[in-house]
Design an enzyme around this catalytic site. Structure first.
Site, PDB file in Angstrom:
ATOM      1  N   GLU A  94      -9.906   7.160   3.821  1.00  0.00           N
ATOM      2  CA  GLU A  94     -10.814   6.294   4.569  1.00  0.00           C
ATOM      3  C   GLU A  94     -10.073   4.998   4.841  1.00  0.00           C
ATOM      4  O   GLU A  94      -9.155   4.644   4.089  1.00  0.00           O
ATOM      5  CB  GLU A  94     -12.085   6.022   3.770  1.00  0.00           C
ATOM      6  CG  GLU A  94     -12.037   4.838   2.816  1.00  0.00           C
ATOM      7  CD  GLU A  94     -11.093   5.029   1.630  1.00  0.00           C
ATOM      8  OE1 GLU A  94     -10.911   6.200   1.209  1.00  0.00           O
ATOM      9  OE2 GLU A  94     -10.546   4.035   1.155  1.00  0.00           O
ATOM     10  N   LYS A 138       0.811  -1.221   0.000  1.00  0.00           N
ATOM     11  CA  LYS A 138       0.000   0.000   0.000  1.00  0.00           C
ATOM     12  C   LYS A 138       0.849   1.278   0.000  1.00  0.00           C
ATOM     13  O   LYS A 138       0.438   2.292  -0.546  1.00  0.00           O
ATOM     14  CB  LYS A 138      -0.941   0.014   1.206  1.00  0.00           C
ATOM     15  CG  LYS A 138      -2.097  -0.966   1.040  1.00  0.00           C
ATOM     16  CD  LYS A 138      -3.167  -0.741   2.080  1.00  0.00           C
ATOM     17  CE  LYS A 138      -4.402  -1.569   1.795  1.00  0.00           C
ATOM     18  NZ  LYS A 138      -4.222  -3.009   2.101  1.00  0.00           N
ATOM     19  N   SER A 166       1.720  -9.877  -0.974  1.00  0.00           N
ATOM     20  CA  SER A 166       1.320  -8.474  -0.799  1.00  0.00           C
ATOM     21  C   SER A 166       1.635  -7.884   0.574  1.00  0.00           C
ATOM     22  O   SER A 166       1.847  -6.681   0.689  1.00  0.00           O
ATOM     23  CB  SER A 166      -0.170  -8.320  -1.107  1.00  0.00           C
ATOM     24  OG  SER A 166      -0.944  -9.160  -0.279  1.00  0.00           O
TER      25      SER A 166
HETATM   26  C1  PLP Z   1      -5.067  -3.990   1.600  1.00  0.00           C
HETATM   27  C2  PLP Z   1      -4.390  -5.269   1.312  1.00  0.00           C
HETATM   28  C3  PLP Z   1      -4.784  -6.105   0.241  1.00  0.00           C
HETATM   29  C4  PLP Z   1      -5.958  -5.811  -0.625  1.00  0.00           C
HETATM   30  O1  PLP Z   1      -5.907  -4.618  -1.332  1.00  0.00           O
HETATM   31  P1  PLP Z   1      -5.689  -4.553  -2.907  1.00  0.00           P
HETATM   32  O2  PLP Z   1      -5.971  -3.147  -3.252  1.00  0.00           O
HETATM   33  O3  PLP Z   1      -6.657  -5.502  -3.544  1.00  0.00           O
HETATM   34  O4  PLP Z   1      -4.300  -4.950  -3.206  1.00  0.00           O
HETATM   35  C5  PLP Z   1      -4.052  -7.247  -0.028  1.00  0.00           C
HETATM   36  N1  PLP Z   1      -3.004  -7.600   0.754  1.00  0.00           N
HETATM   37  C6  PLP Z   1      -2.602  -6.844   1.792  1.00  0.00           C
HETATM   38  C7  PLP Z   1      -1.435  -7.290   2.595  1.00  0.00           C
HETATM   39  C8  PLP Z   1      -3.281  -5.664   2.111  1.00  0.00           C
HETATM   40  O5  PLP Z   1      -2.874  -4.931   3.154  1.00  0.00           O
END
Ligand code: PLP
Length: 611
Positions: free
Chosen positions: A329, A307, A595
């Site tokens: 938000e 993010k 992610s």
């Molecule tokens: C917020 C988040 C997501 C989901 O958000 P996307 O916008 O779909 O990428 C996925 N993995 C993690 C670790 C997150 O913090």
């Protein structure tokens, strides 16, 4: 392939040619040309025909005046126009074609700076004058075309070229040939077109097209000039938000292309976020599933997930737009923390809206935001969760249009947000390309995989592979307690077209259009829609969508911890769980976006496994 007829001049002739339904009609605004268009108006045309203005090194003001006067949808630039020039005009909501002339050879490197700033290239024959020289160049040169951007093929195409066109269609380059552009070979005199010959040409090429394998045809997965990905996207916003969104739309590409901006963005990604994030070959996981698995380690970024790539980009954007106050938000608090982090970094005021229920559930993230200097404002209406926080943030933005920038946390929202967020996150696939080349000797894996909440880590992981047909795209959604359980977030399966947070996309809703409360054990995937790019990837079949239940995800998270010593975020665990349900070939290369890290989910793992 589509058809463009260029060099239109005479009113009656324009009407006759338009009756043949070409896809583009070209009007040359260049005084030195015998086909210079100098009438006061263009006759009323069918809406499906794009009126195209052709220009050679004119001032921006001149071009804009013609766009407005003749209501042009497309401009074609024949001179030495720079990438910055293209961007400035692209912000006018217009399709941009950049022309390159070819003699006996061509250095395709020249195209690269234009790849991101125009919609199409057009290749014609280099001659004495720009365009309309009446002879073809050697189309074999295009066999070296290194990009994925669709192009127009031009230069002396007439009925005599039908055989050559047939041959050309067998070539690889023809996969990216979007349209044929014809002009002088169909003329009785300059600017006057021969209708019978055009009809013949159109019928024969159209016939060839219907027999062509549809899959081979050029498909565009990027946003178009109107903010759409196929049927999805757009900007459905209250009128009072229009000035804010419009300001952003007109400036975002221009700002992102500024050398200063790029330099600062890249430097912060390197020194503050810790990029490039490693591309790690997961040996033990690969052995277990008998395929080659690489993990793109976004979990190692500062603040523990992807993010931050987006919030860094947007805070720099906000500064360039002269904003001093940031709002956001947040649901689980992850995006709120990433936003509070960059506001602290830049010394900007930060207000994060968060549902009252979420504030209670996500105490550690609330504490983090406060430590970082942000004000956390509880949303007290409705179900007191994410969607109510979003409503509050929008209300704030309407009331503070001048000094405030709204940082949206995923590839969602009204245009240009999905595209802007995707471009900031595209650093993920940009790095994968060279990292894989180092390790495997090639840039393209067989698959790229990511979990999807709104779809920002996925969009970044796919971005540079969208137009590489040999790279499979796998999108992983949260099935919650099961797709049919009524407790899930599997939007591609359960969703229908609808409008959420300013864009048209797939969204879970009741038969009368009320948004359904989504459910997933992971807070980051618990969203009732998907970003418009992913709705398009789903509808066109470009991406394969899979849904993973809570229990499969939790097991996969534990498995990665034990096999590789990496505790993943529960969102990421959903992507990891696909290996249990889908087999890959032993020599397939599968690149997965890891992610985020699992620290924030520790309590969840503890409760679930009774650790
Ligand atoms: C917020 C988040 C997501 C989901 O958000 P996307 O916008 O779909 O990428 C996925 N993995 C993690 C670790 C997150 O913090």
């Amino acid at each position: 392939m589509k058809l463009k007829v260029c060099g239109m001049k005479y009113q009656d002739n324009i009407i006759q040619v338009a009756a043949l339904q070409p896809d583009y009609l070209g009007f040359i605004f260049y005084e030195k040309s015998a086909r210079n268009f100098d009438s006061e108006k263009i006759p009323e045309l069918d809406k499906s025909i794009k009126k195209t203005g052709v220009f050679v090194d004119e001032s921006i003001d001149f071009v804009i005046e013609k766009i407005n006067k003749y209501n042009l949808q497309t401009i074609q630039l024949h001179g030495k126009e720079s990438p910055e020039y293209c961007i400035t005009l692209k912000s006018q909501n217009i399709e941009v074609i950049k022309v390159f002339s070819i003699v006996d050879e061509f250095n395709f490197e020249k195209l690269k700076p234009y790849d991101n700033v125009c919609d199409f290239f057009l290749f014609d024959t280099k001659g004495k004058y720009p365009g309309g020289n009446g002879y073809t160049f050697d189309w074999n040169i295009l066999s070296n075309y290194p990009l994925k951007k669709p192009f127009f093929l031009s230069g002396g195409i007439g009925l005599n070229e039908l055989e050559n066109i047939k041959e050309f269609k067998k070539s690889n380059a023809s996969n990216y040939c979007y349209a044929l552009d014809v002009n002088s070979k169909f003329e009785i005199e300059p600017g006057l077109k021969n209708i019978e010959n055009l009809k013949k040409f159109k019928n024969i090429t159209a016939l060839a097209e219907t027999t062509k394998n549809k899959k081979e045809r050029v498909m565009n997965y990027n946003v178009n000039e109107k903010g759409y990905y196929g049927d999805f996207g757009g900007a459905f916003i209250p009128e009072m938000l229009y000035p804010n969104i419009e300001e952003l739309r007109q400036n975002y590409l221009k700002i992102m292309a500024e050398p200063d901006f790029k330099k600062e963005f890249d430097k912060l990604l390197k020194d503050y976020v810790g990029r490039p994030s490693p591309l790690y070959f997961a040996k033990r996981l690969s052995e277990k599933y008998n395929t080659k698995i690489y993990l793109k380690r976004e979990d190692l970024n500062h603040t523990g997930a992807h993010k931050i790539n987006n919030t860094i980009g947007q805070i720099l954007m906000a500064q360039r737009l002269g904003k001093t106050r940031i709002i956001a938000e947040t649901g689980a608090g992850q995006h709120g923390v990433a936003t509070a982090t960059v506001c602290a970094l830049m010394g900007l005021e930060c207000i994060v809206y968060m549902g009252e229920i979420d504030i209670a559930r996500q105490a550690p993230n609330v504490a983090r935001m406060k430590m970082l200097g942000a004000t956390v404002v509880p949303a007290l209406s409705g179900s007191r969760t994410l969607k109510d926080a979003t409503n509050e943030a929008i209300r704030d933005w309407i009331n503070n249009p001048v000094d405030t920038h709204y940082i949206i946390g995923s590839a969602i929202g009204p245009h240009p947000y999905p595209d802007m967020v995707t471009r900031f996150q595209s650093v993920i696939s940009e790095e994968i390309k060279w990292q894989l080349k180092e390790q495997e000797g090639k840039e393209n894996p067989d698959y790229v995989v990511a979990c999807i909440g709104g779809g920002s880590n996925a969009a970044g992981t796919y971005y540079h592979y969208l137009h590489e047909p040999e790279v499979g795209i796998i999108a992983v959604e949260a099935a919650g307690l099961g797709i049919d359980s009524g407790e899930s977030a599997a939007t591609s399966v359960l969703g229908k077209e609808g409008i959420i947070h300013g864009c048209k996309t797939l969204l879970m809703q009741t038969t009368d259009g009320q948004i359904t409360e989504p459910y997933s054990i992971s807070a980051g995937l618990d969203y009732p829609g998907v970003g418009p790019m992913h709705a398009h990837l789903s509808k066109t079949g470009r991406a394969e969508f899979m849904s993973i239940t809570d229990s499969d995800a939790m097991e996969a998270g534990l498995e990665l911890s034990k096999l590789e010593g990496i505790i993943p975020a529960i969102e990421t665990s959903h992507a990891l769980a696909i290996f249990k349900h889908r087999t890959f070939k032993p020599d397939d290369i599968v690149v997965m976006s890891l992610s985020g890290r699992g620290d924030k989910d520790l309590q969840n793992y503890i409760d679930y496994f009774k650790i």
